[in-house]
Motif scaffolding. Structure first.
Motif, PDB file in Angstrom:
ATOM      1  N   LEU A  47       0.859  -1.182   0.000  1.00 17.43           N
ATOM      2  CA  LEU A  47       0.000   0.000   0.000  1.00 17.43           C
ATOM      3  C   LEU A  47       0.893   1.227   0.000  1.00 17.43           C
ATOM      4  CD1 LEU A  47      -2.638  -0.863   2.783  1.00 17.43           C
ATOM      5  CD2 LEU A  47      -2.915  -1.091   0.315  1.00 17.43           C
ATOM      6  N   PRO A  48       0.356   2.380  -0.402  1.00 16.50           N
ATOM      7  CA  PRO A  48       1.130   3.613  -0.276  1.00 16.50           C
ATOM      8  C   PRO A  48       1.528   3.836   1.195  1.00 16.50           C
ATOM      9  CG  PRO A  48      -0.833   3.981  -1.595  1.00 16.50           C
ATOM     10  CD  PRO A  48      -0.963   2.610  -1.005  1.00 16.50           C
ATOM     11  N   LYS A  49       2.632   4.560   1.403  1.00 14.32           N
ATOM     12  CA  LYS A  49       3.182   4.756   2.749  1.00 14.32           C
ATOM     13  C   LYS A  49       2.152   5.236   3.767  1.00 14.32           C
ATOM     14  CE  LYS A  49       7.862   5.975   2.950  1.00 14.32           C
ATOM     15  NZ  LYS A  49       8.934   6.971   2.819  1.00 14.32           N
ATOM     16  N   ARG A  50       1.380   6.251   3.420  1.00  7.24           N
ATOM     17  CA  ARG A  50       0.419   6.810   4.378  1.00  7.24           C
ATOM     18  C   ARG A  50      -0.669   5.797   4.717  1.00  7.24           C
ATOM     19  NH1 ARG A  50      -0.584   9.068   8.768  1.00  7.24           N
ATOM     20  NH2 ARG A  50      -2.447  10.330   8.881  1.00  7.24           N
ATOM     21  N   ALA A  51      -1.199   5.110   3.722  1.00  6.69           N
ATOM     22  CA  ALA A  51      -2.224   4.087   3.973  1.00  6.69           C
ATOM     23  C   ALA A  51      -1.635   2.956   4.818  1.00  6.69           C
ATOM     24  CB  ALA A  51      -2.780   3.548   2.661  1.00  6.69           C
ATOM     25  N   HIS A  52      -0.413   2.548   4.521  1.00  6.34           N
ATOM     26  CA  HIS A  52       0.257   1.495   5.294  1.00  6.34           C
ATOM     27  C   HIS A  52       0.381   1.918   6.763  1.00  6.34           C
ATOM     28  CE1 HIS A  52       3.213  -1.557   6.396  1.00  6.34           C
ATOM     29  NE2 HIS A  52       4.016  -0.594   6.787  1.00  6.34           N
ATOM     30  N   ALA A  53       0.797   3.146   7.003  1.00  4.65           N
ATOM     31  CA  ALA A  53       0.942   3.645   8.375  1.00  4.65           C
ATOM     32  C   ALA A  53      -0.398   3.649   9.103  1.00  4.65           C
ATOM     33  CB  ALA A  53       1.552   5.043   8.369  1.00  4.65           C
ATOM     34  N   LEU A  54      -1.465   4.040   8.416  1.00  4.94           N
ATOM     35  CA  LEU A  54      -2.790   4.042   9.033  1.00  4.94           C
ATOM     36  C   LEU A  54      -3.250   2.627   9.366  1.00  4.94           C
ATOM     37  CD1 LEU A  54      -4.506   6.757   6.813  1.00  4.94           C
ATOM     38  CD2 LEU A  54      -3.936   6.964   9.245  1.00  4.94           C
ATOM     39  N   VAL A  55      -2.987   1.683   8.469  1.00  6.21           N
ATOM     40  CA  VAL A  55      -3.351   0.288   8.724  1.00  6.21           C
ATOM     41  C   VAL A  55      -2.594  -0.232   9.942  1.00  6.21           C
ATOM     42  CG1 VAL A  55      -3.206  -2.075   7.838  1.00  6.21           C
ATOM     43  CG2 VAL A  55      -4.040  -0.239   6.361  1.00  6.21           C
ATOM     44  N   LEU A  56      -1.304   0.062  10.038  1.00  6.15           N
ATOM     45  CA  LEU A  56      -0.518  -0.387  11.182  1.00  6.15           C
ATOM     46  C   LEU A  56      -1.039   0.210  12.483  1.00  6.15           C
ATOM     47  CD1 LEU A  56       3.154  -0.314   9.845  1.00  6.15           C
ATOM     48  CD2 LEU A  56       1.635  -2.293  10.125  1.00  6.15           C
ATOM     49  N   GLU A  57      -1.369   1.492  12.456  1.00  2.00           N
ATOM     50  CA  GLU A  57      -1.906   2.146  13.654  1.00  2.00           C
ATOM     51  C   GLU A  57      -3.213   1.486  14.083  1.00  2.00           C
ATOM     52  OE1 GLU A  57      -3.453   6.528  15.172  1.00  2.00           O
ATOM     53  OE2 GLU A  57      -2.378   6.390  13.276  1.00  2.00           O
ATOM     54  N   TRP A  58      -4.114   1.281  13.121  1.00  2.00           N
ATOM     55  CA  TRP A  58      -5.409   0.662  13.411  1.00  2.00           C
ATOM     56  C   TRP A  58      -5.222  -0.765  13.934  1.00  2.00           C
ATOM     57  CZ3 TRP A  58      -7.543  -3.672  11.051  1.00  2.00           C
ATOM     58  CH2 TRP A  58      -8.860  -3.945  11.396  1.00  2.00           C
ATOM     59  N   ALA A  59      -4.416  -1.561  13.239  1.00  2.00           N
ATOM     60  CA  ALA A  59      -4.247  -2.967  13.610  1.00  2.00           C
ATOM     61  C   ALA A  59      -3.595  -3.114  14.983  1.00  2.00           C
ATOM     62  CB  ALA A  59      -3.427  -3.688  12.550  1.00  2.00           C
ATOM     63  N   SER A  60      -2.670  -2.235  15.315  1.00  2.00           N
ATOM     64  CA  SER A  60      -2.031  -2.331  16.632  1.00  2.00           C
ATOM     65  C   SER A  60      -3.037  -2.076  17.749  1.00  2.00           C
ATOM     66  CB  SER A  60      -0.843  -1.368  16.734  1.00  2.00           C
ATOM     67  OG  SER A  60      -1.290  -0.029  16.729  1.00  2.00           O
ATOM     68  N   GLN A  61      -4.082  -1.302  17.463  1.00  2.00           N
ATOM     69  CA  GLN A  61      -5.131  -1.020  18.449  1.00  2.00           C
ATOM     70  C   GLN A  61      -6.162  -2.140  18.533  1.00  2.00           C
ATOM     71  OE1 GLN A  61      -6.945   2.733  17.438  1.00  2.00           O
ATOM     72  NE2 GLN A  61      -4.993   3.806  17.410  1.00  2.00           N
ATOM     73  N   HIS A  62      -6.196  -3.032  17.545  1.00  2.00           N
ATOM     74  CA  HIS A  62      -7.270  -4.031  17.456  1.00  2.00           C
ATOM     75  C   HIS A  62      -6.762  -5.455  17.268  1.00  2.00           C
ATOM     76  CE1 HIS A  62     -10.305  -0.905  17.376  1.00  2.00           C
ATOM     77  NE2 HIS A  62      -9.558  -0.263  16.488  1.00  2.00           N
ATOM     78  N   LYS A  63      -5.557  -5.755  17.714  1.00  2.00           N
ATOM     79  CA  LYS A  63      -4.984  -7.099  17.508  1.00  2.00           C
ATOM     80  C   LYS A  63      -5.867  -8.202  18.093  1.00  2.00           C
ATOM     81  CE  LYS A  63      -0.041  -6.910  16.850  1.00  2.00           C
ATOM     82  NZ  LYS A  63       1.258  -7.302  17.399  1.00  2.00           N
ATOM     83  N   GLU A  64      -6.331  -8.011  19.313  1.00  2.00           N
ATOM     84  CA  GLU A  64      -7.148  -9.046  19.950  1.00  2.00           C
ATOM     85  C   GLU A  64      -8.435  -9.295  19.162  1.00  2.00           C
ATOM     86  OE1 GLU A  64      -9.411  -9.811  24.162  1.00  2.00           O
ATOM     87  OE2 GLU A  64      -7.481  -8.767  24.203  1.00  2.00           O
ATOM     88  N   GLU A  65      -9.087  -8.224  18.718  1.00  2.00           N
ATOM     89  CA  GLU A  65     -10.307  -8.367  17.927  1.00  2.00           C
ATOM     90  C   GLU A  65     -10.022  -9.046  16.593  1.00  2.00           C
ATOM     91  OE1 GLU A  65     -12.871  -4.507  18.470  1.00  2.00           O
ATOM     92  OE2 GLU A  65     -10.731  -4.095  18.814  1.00  2.00           O
ATOM     93  N   LEU A  66      -8.890  -8.719  15.993  1.00  2.00           N
ATOM     94  CA  LEU A  66      -8.510  -9.353  14.728  1.00  2.00           C
ATOM     95  C   LEU A  66      -8.278 -10.852  14.921  1.00  2.00           C
ATOM     96  CD1 LEU A  66      -6.165  -6.570  13.376  1.00  2.00           C
ATOM     97  CD2 LEU A  66      -8.189  -7.451  12.195  1.00  2.00           C
ATOM     98  N   LEU A  67      -7.600 -11.220  15.994  1.00  2.00           N
ATOM     99  CA  LEU A  67      -7.372 -12.646  16.260  1.00  2.00           C
ATOM    100  C   LEU A  67      -8.684 -13.368  16.549  1.00  2.00           C
ATOM    101  CD1 LEU A  67      -4.057 -12.469  18.301  1.00  2.00           C
ATOM    102  CD2 LEU A  67      -4.384 -13.519  16.050  1.00  2.00           C
ATOM    103  N   ASN A  68      -9.590 -12.713  17.264  1.00  2.00           N
ATOM    104  CA  ASN A  68     -10.911 -13.310  17.509  1.00  2.00           C
ATOM    105  C   ASN A  68     -11.653 -13.533  16.201  1.00  2.00           C
ATOM    106  OD1 ASN A  68     -10.558 -13.412  20.283  1.00  2.00           O
ATOM    107  ND2 ASN A  68     -11.593 -11.471  20.646  1.00  2.00           N
ATOM    108  N   ASN A  69     -11.598 -12.556  15.307  1.00  2.00           N
ATOM    109  CA  ASN A  69     -12.251 -12.711  14.001  1.00  2.00           C
ATOM    110  C   ASN A  69     -11.585 -13.823  13.192  1.00  2.00           C
ATOM    111  OD1 ASN A  69     -14.495 -11.077  13.940  1.00  2.00           O
ATOM    112  ND2 ASN A  69     -13.476  -9.356  12.954  1.00  2.00           N
ATOM    113  N   TRP A  70     -10.266 -13.945  13.284  1.00  4.22           N
ATOM    114  CA  TRP A  70      -9.571 -15.010  12.568  1.00  4.22           C
ATOM    115  C   TRP A  70     -10.109 -16.370  13.010  1.00  4.22           C
ATOM    116  CZ3 TRP A  70      -6.752 -15.511   8.348  1.00  4.22           C
ATOM    117  CH2 TRP A  70      -6.134 -16.746   8.123  1.00  4.22           C
ATOM    118  N   GLU A  71     -10.267 -16.537  14.323  1.00  7.19           N
ATOM    119  CA  GLU A  71     -10.807 -17.794  14.844  1.00  7.19           C
ATOM    120  C   GLU A  71     -12.221 -18.040  14.313  1.00  7.19           C
ATOM    121  OE1 GLU A  71      -9.173 -20.150  16.503  1.00  7.19           O
ATOM    122  OE2 GLU A  71      -7.412 -18.874  16.274  1.00  7.19           O
ATOM    123  N   LYS A  72     -13.038 -16.999  14.262  1.00  6.79           N
ATOM    124  CA  LYS A  72     -14.397 -17.137  13.733  1.00  6.79           C
ATOM    125  C   LYS A  72     -14.368 -17.501  12.253  1.00  6.79           C
ATOM    126  CE  LYS A  72     -16.706 -14.137  17.000  1.00  6.79           C
ATOM    127  NZ  LYS A  72     -17.637 -13.025  17.169  1.00  6.79           N
TER     128      LYS A  72
END
Length: 86
Positions: A47-72
């Motif tokens: 992704l472009p640098k700015r979009a990549h940075a935003l994704v990283l910021e968002w994902a770092s705040q929601h890791k547990e929710e992301l892992l829960n969704n992965w299990e689902k």
């Protein structure tokens, strides 16, 4: 592929019964990247640098929710929406 979040033109999705490692897909302006949930490393695409940075910021705040969704997604059952980046 279910959409689990959307912010600043970035769409976050997960596939049902997708391959390991646990990951999510980010789309922005026709570009795609896959991110490892545990390490937040890009495992495919880019992704472009700015979009990549935003994704990283968002994902770092929601890791547990992301892992829960992965299990689902492995079952598969309906995935939960995750709050966008504010």
């Amino acid at each position: 592929m279910p959409e689990i979040s959307r912010f600043y033109g970035i769409v976050i999705r997960m596939y049902f019964q997708d391959h390991n490692p646990p990951h999510f897909h980010a789309e922005y302006q026709g570009m795609n990247a896959e991110y490892d949930i545990k390490t937040l490393d890009v495992i495919a695409g880019n992704l472009p640098k700015r979009a990549h940075a935003l994704v990283l910021e968002w994902a770092s705040q929601h890791k547990e929710e992301l892992l829960n969704n992965w299990e689902k997604a492995t079952v598969p059952v309906k995935l939960d929406s995750i709050e966008p980046l504010n």
